[in-house]
Design a protein around this motif. Structure first.
Motif, PDB file in Angstrom:
ATOM      1  N   ILE A  58       0.814  -1.218   0.000  1.00 58.16           N
ATOM      2  CA  ILE A  58       0.000   0.000   0.000  1.00 58.16           C
ATOM      3  C   ILE A  58       0.847   1.268   0.000  1.00 58.16           C
ATOM      4  O   ILE A  58       0.319   2.362  -0.224  1.00 58.16           O
ATOM      5  N   ASP A  59       2.150   1.145   0.226  1.00 58.00           N
ATOM      6  CA  ASP A  59       3.043   2.312   0.211  1.00 58.00           C
ATOM      7  C   ASP A  59       4.415   1.865  -0.273  1.00 58.00           C
ATOM      8  O   ASP A  59       5.389   1.855   0.474  1.00 58.00           O
ATOM      9  N   GLN A  60       4.468   1.520  -1.548  1.00 51.01           N
ATOM     10  CA  GLN A  60       5.655   0.871  -2.107  1.00 51.01           C
ATOM     11  C   GLN A  60       6.911   1.731  -1.973  1.00 51.01           C
ATOM     12  O   GLN A  60       8.006   1.217  -1.713  1.00 51.01           O
ATOM     13  N   GLU A  61       6.774   3.042  -2.121  1.00 49.54           N
ATOM     14  CA  GLU A  61       7.942   3.928  -2.099  1.00 49.54           C
ATOM     15  C   GLU A  61       8.182   4.543  -0.724  1.00 49.54           C
ATOM     16  O   GLU A  61       9.035   5.420  -0.579  1.00 49.54           O
ATOM     17  N   SER A  62       7.411   4.104   0.279  1.00 49.44           N
ATOM     18  CA  SER A  62       7.533   4.636   1.646  1.00 49.44           C
ATOM     19  C   SER A  62       7.404   6.157   1.673  1.00 49.44           C
ATOM     20  O   SER A  62       8.140   6.857   2.392  1.00 49.44           O
ATOM     21  N   THR A  63       6.461   6.666   0.892  1.00 53.51           N
ATOM     22  CA  THR A  63       6.242   8.107   0.861  1.00 53.51           C
ATOM     23  C   THR A  63       5.311   8.575   1.977  1.00 53.51           C
ATOM     24  O   THR A  63       5.324   9.748   2.346  1.00 53.51           O
ATOM     25  N   ARG A  64       4.492   7.656   2.507  1.00 55.08           N
ATOM     26  CA  ARG A  64       3.523   8.041   3.529  1.00 55.08           C
ATOM     27  C   ARG A  64       3.813   7.400   4.882  1.00 55.08           C
ATOM     28  O   ARG A  64       3.172   7.738   5.875  1.00 55.08           O
TER      29      ARG A  64
END
Length: 302
Positions: A45-51
């Motif tokens: 659900i947050d592949q790029e760890s942006t959230r």
């Protein structure tokens, strides 16, 4: 609450808060974990760890927790240590949140509300002394219990085939979890991580009602009337908690209800949906007390 359930509830809260962030802006999630590795559901659900950010901690070390909680406004606990340290962990998190300057804390007391925690012995294993500690600091930090009743997702057990004994590889699991928004389509999506721990005789792991086989075990009150039950889906619990971040002041009990109905109404809905006449076992007070007497204190559905 079992480790699986705590991860699932965290997934629901995180997914809801991430959605809330994209809609309203301003929020991000910091996850305290013993491991720095992001679990597969989180990467889905947050592949790029942006959230989301993971900070590694030792839950038995206040110093570790204080360092990790610096800059955090609201602390929501979903820990479920079944080794006897759960209550101490909650108190550690609270004291650390105070030292770190956090403004809000929700202990890991997800469930049936104040009467449930007071009256049901099997719920006390991780809560003893926690709320007393919270009340000591009224005026310094807002504390709230999120009460949701039973997870409606328990009704999803047994609808789908049993999971395969052989787990899929991580890459395949990641693809499946992305499709399901953090849950694998099928039973995992329906039950959202709840384990097959229910006591029904068909071994489905269902609780109260098993839709596929048309069986039920339902309690009845001393006067012969059906008791009422509040049920809320895991995703709606997450949405409620995420929305509470915008509430100017938390109440001591932040209660929610997906639906409140009698056991008889629940049975009628199940029979209407499936078109089956259910085989029902009625449990009286003495039946329930006899079962409880034979259970270990840490033997509970999570």
């Amino acid at each position: 609450m079992s480790p699986s359930l705590s991860s699932s509830l965290l997934a629901s809260i995180n997914a809801a808060s991430s959605q809330h962030t994209s809609e309203a802006g301003g929020y991000s999630s910091v996850i305290l974990s013993r491991s720095s590795r992001a679990p597969t559901w989180l990467r889905a659900i947050d592949q790029e760890s942006t959230r989301t950010t993971i900070r590694t901690v030792d839950y038995l070390s206040v110093e570790s927790l204080v360092a990790a909680l610096k800059g955090i406004h609201t602390v929501i606990s979903v820990t479920s240590a079944i080794d006897g340290t759960q209550a101490q962990i909650q108190i550690n998190i609270l004291n650390s949140a105070l030292r770190a300057g956090c403004k809000r804390f929700a202990p890991s007391q997800w469930g049936f509300g104040p009467k449930g925690w007071e009256d049901v012995a099997t719920l006390r294993w991780g809560s003893q002394g926690v709320w007393d500690e919270c009340t000591k600091y009224e005026g310094e930090i807002e504390c709230a219990n999120f009460n949701h009743g039973s997870f409606m997702n328990y009704l999803g057990h047994g609808i789908y085939p049993f999971p395969s004994e052989s787990e899929s590889d991580e890459a395949t699991a990641l693809v499946q979890l992305k499709k399901g928004g953090g849950y694998i389509l099928g039973e995992d999506e329906a039950c959202q991580g709840l384990q097959r721990q229910g006591p029904l005789t068909d071994q489905s792991g269902a609780f109260l009602i098993e839709l596929k086989n048309g069986i039920a075990e339902l309690p009845i009150k001393d006067d012969g009337q059906w008791p009422r039950i509040t049920m809320t889906s895991m995703r709606d619990v997450g949405r409620f908690v995420a929305a509470s971040l915008n509430v100017p002041k938390w109440e001591e009990n932040m209660s929610m209800a997906g639906d409140t109905l009698t056991m008889g109404e629940l049975l009628a809905h199940a029979e209407a949906v499936t078109g089956k006449k259910f085989k029902v076992v009625i449990l009286k007070r003495e039946d329930l007390e006899k079962r409880l007497a034979g259970l270990a204190q840490d033997d509970f559905i999570g």
